[in-house]
Design an enzyme around this catalytic site. Structure first.
Site, PDB file in Angstrom:
ATOM      1  N   SER A   8      -3.692  -1.192   6.365  1.00  0.00           N
ATOM      2  CA  SER A   8      -4.239  -2.108   5.353  1.00  0.00           C
ATOM      3  C   SER A   8      -5.027  -3.197   6.060  1.00  0.00           C
ATOM      4  O   SER A   8      -4.456  -4.044   6.752  1.00  0.00           O
ATOM      5  CB  SER A   8      -3.108  -2.739   4.535  1.00  0.00           C
ATOM      6  N   HIS A  33      -6.960   1.331   4.159  1.00  0.00           N
ATOM      7  CA  HIS A  33      -6.629   0.811   2.826  1.00  0.00           C
ATOM      8  C   HIS A  33      -7.289  -0.553   2.665  1.00  0.00           C
ATOM      9  O   HIS A  33      -7.131  -1.432   3.528  1.00  0.00           O
ATOM     10  CB  HIS A  33      -5.101   0.686   2.720  1.00  0.00           C
ATOM     11  N   ASP A  35      -7.705  -3.780   0.209  1.00  0.00           N
ATOM     12  CA  ASP A  35      -7.122  -4.477  -0.949  1.00  0.00           C
ATOM     13  C   ASP A  35      -8.113  -5.442  -1.565  1.00  0.00           C
ATOM     14  O   ASP A  35      -8.551  -6.382  -0.903  1.00  0.00           O
ATOM     15  CB  ASP A  35      -5.898  -5.288  -0.483  1.00  0.00           C
ATOM     16  N   MET A  37      -8.645  -8.256  -4.374  1.00  0.00           N
ATOM     17  CA  MET A  37      -7.808  -9.163  -5.168  1.00  0.00           C
ATOM     18  C   MET A  37      -8.680 -10.172  -5.912  1.00  0.00           C
ATOM     19  O   MET A  37      -9.626 -10.718  -5.337  1.00  0.00           O
ATOM     20  CB  MET A  37      -6.833  -9.910  -4.247  1.00  0.00           C
ATOM     21  N   HIS A  66      -7.967  -0.313  -3.203  1.00  0.00           N
ATOM     22  CA  HIS A  66      -6.888  -0.685  -4.135  1.00  0.00           C
ATOM     23  C   HIS A  66      -7.344  -1.886  -4.954  1.00  0.00           C
ATOM     24  O   HIS A  66      -7.398  -3.000  -4.442  1.00  0.00           O
ATOM     25  CB  HIS A  66      -5.647  -1.000  -3.297  1.00  0.00           C
ATOM     26  N   MET A  68      -6.732  -4.664  -7.221  1.00  0.00           N
ATOM     27  CA  MET A  68      -5.729  -5.513  -7.854  1.00  0.00           C
ATOM     28  C   MET A  68      -6.486  -6.532  -8.704  1.00  0.00           C
ATOM     29  O   MET A  68      -6.620  -7.718  -8.370  1.00  0.00           O
ATOM     30  CB  MET A  68      -4.853  -6.209  -6.794  1.00  0.00           C
ATOM     31  N   MET A 139       3.763   0.201  -5.507  1.00  0.00           N
ATOM     32  CA  MET A 139       3.850  -1.070  -4.771  1.00  0.00           C
ATOM     33  C   MET A 139       5.291  -1.283  -4.328  1.00  0.00           C
ATOM     34  O   MET A 139       6.217  -1.195  -5.141  1.00  0.00           O
ATOM     35  CB  MET A 139       3.434  -2.235  -5.679  1.00  0.00           C
ATOM     36  N   ASP A 177       3.077   1.024  -0.673  1.00  0.00           N
ATOM     37  CA  ASP A 177       2.131  -0.010  -0.253  1.00  0.00           C
ATOM     38  C   ASP A 177       2.807  -1.372  -0.312  1.00  0.00           C
ATOM     39  O   ASP A 177       3.103  -1.889  -1.378  1.00  0.00           O
ATOM     40  CB  ASP A 177       0.929   0.034  -1.211  1.00  0.00           C
TER      41      ASP A 177
HETATM   42  C1  DX5 Z   1      -0.336  -6.325  -1.047  1.00  0.00           C
HETATM   43  C2  DX5 Z   1      -1.296  -5.197  -0.677  1.00  0.00           C
HETATM   44  C3  DX5 Z   1      -0.770  -4.370   0.471  1.00  0.00           C
HETATM   45  C4  DX5 Z   1      -0.598  -5.190   1.716  1.00  0.00           C
HETATM   46  C5  DX5 Z   1       0.134  -4.370   2.749  1.00  0.00           C
HETATM   47  O1  DX5 Z   1      -0.709  -6.865  -2.288  1.00  0.00           O
HETATM   48  O2  DX5 Z   1      -1.500  -4.318  -1.752  1.00  0.00           O
HETATM   49  O3  DX5 Z   1      -1.699  -3.304   0.737  1.00  0.00           O
HETATM   50  O4  DX5 Z   1      -1.849  -5.553   2.224  1.00  0.00           O
HETATM   51  O5  DX5 Z   1       0.306  -5.199   3.841  1.00  0.00           O
HETATM   52  P1  DX5 Z   1       1.741  -5.331   4.559  1.00  0.00           P
HETATM   53  O6  DX5 Z   1       1.969  -3.978   5.168  1.00  0.00           O
HETATM   54  O7  DX5 Z   1       1.502  -6.432   5.559  1.00  0.00           O
HETATM   55  O8  DX5 Z   1       2.726  -5.665   3.509  1.00  0.00           O
HETATM   56 ZN    ZN Z   2      -2.774  -2.368  -1.301  1.00  0.00          ZN
END
Ligand code: DX5
Ligand code: ZN
Length: 221
Positions: A8, A33, A35, A37, A66, A68, A139, A177
């Site tokens: 990630s 991956h 993320d 947000m 991903h 979010m 999650m 994740d």
């Molecule tokens: C959290 C993300 C995850 C996160 C994973 O909201 O969706 O992908 O980045 O990172 P670690 O492995 O540090 O929890």
């Molecule tokens: Zn994620």
């Protein structure tokens, strides 16, 4: 089902995310991956389509994006354009999930549906019954931040999904994740996990630790 470790990139240095890409490529990873947000669906902001598009120019890795976001349907085209290979949308916000899944597939991209820790598998029965989806993201932390602790109870949902998949023609990958580290690999494999997203546990380790982590997942480096 293939087993994969998807670093990630949120855990990388945001002043130079290419380094995080290079580490993953150098380590022999196949997926990364990303993320996204919005500060609404999750109480944090990360990066947008332009960042993904610039990273796309630097890498051949499979971009596991991903979303979010409270309204992911408004951004599917932007992340498709940016070069996402798989776009995962959450079931919790209220938008037309079916329409969005169809749209992502119409663009020739793979599609995932994501469940927060508290969201039951029942909430996506309809989706996995009526759509051929490529991935279900479970999650294992409350989304928004890297570096949180793994919520083991989510593995009960993974087992439920594994059982559902056995009776279905829908052979979606199951991804965990959040908070995933080497000690979680075996219980996750036993539950039926295919894709392991790891940010902190992956990037904070040494090269040797990274390779060991990936090999424990069953992905050849
Ligand atoms: C959290 C993300 C995850 C996160 C994973 O909201 O969706 O992908 O980045 O990172 P670690 O492995 O540090 O929890
Ligand atoms: Zn994620």
């Amino acid at each position: 089902m293939k087993k994969l470790l998807a670093p990630s990139i949120l855990a990388g240095n945001h002043a130079n995310l290419k380094t995080a890409l290079d580490i993953a490529e150098g380590d022999g990873r196949q997926w990364i991956h990303l993320d996204i947000m919005d500060g609404h669906f999750v109480p944090n902001l990360s990066f947008g389509p332009q960042t993904v598009a610039d990273l796309r120019k630097e890498s051949e890795l499979f971009f596991d994006v991903h979303l979010m976001l409270d309204n992911p349907h408004l951004y599917i085209d932007a992340f498709n354009q940016a070069g996402a290979d798989l776009i995962t949308i959450h079931i919790e916000p209220s938008y037309d999930h079916s329409e969005s899944i169809k749209h992502i597939k119409s663009l020739g991209k793979k599609v995932g549906i994501a469940l927060n820790p508290a969201t039951p598998v029942e909430d996506i029965y309809e989706i996995i019954t009526h759509h051929s989806i490529d991935l279900v993201l479970c999650m294992t932390v409350v989304p928004g931040f890297g570096g949180q602790s793994f919520i083991h109870d989510v593995l009960n949902k993974v087992k439920e999904l594994t059982a559902l998949r056995e009776k279905s023609s829908n052979q979606f990958l199951i991804e965990v994740d959040g908070g995933v580290g080497p000690t979680h690999v075996q219980p996750c494999l036993d539950a039926g996990v295919d894709v392991f997203v790891a940010g902190t546990a992956y990037y904070k380790g040494s090269d040797a630790e990274r390779r060991e982590f990936a090999q424990s997942v069953g992905e050849k480096s």
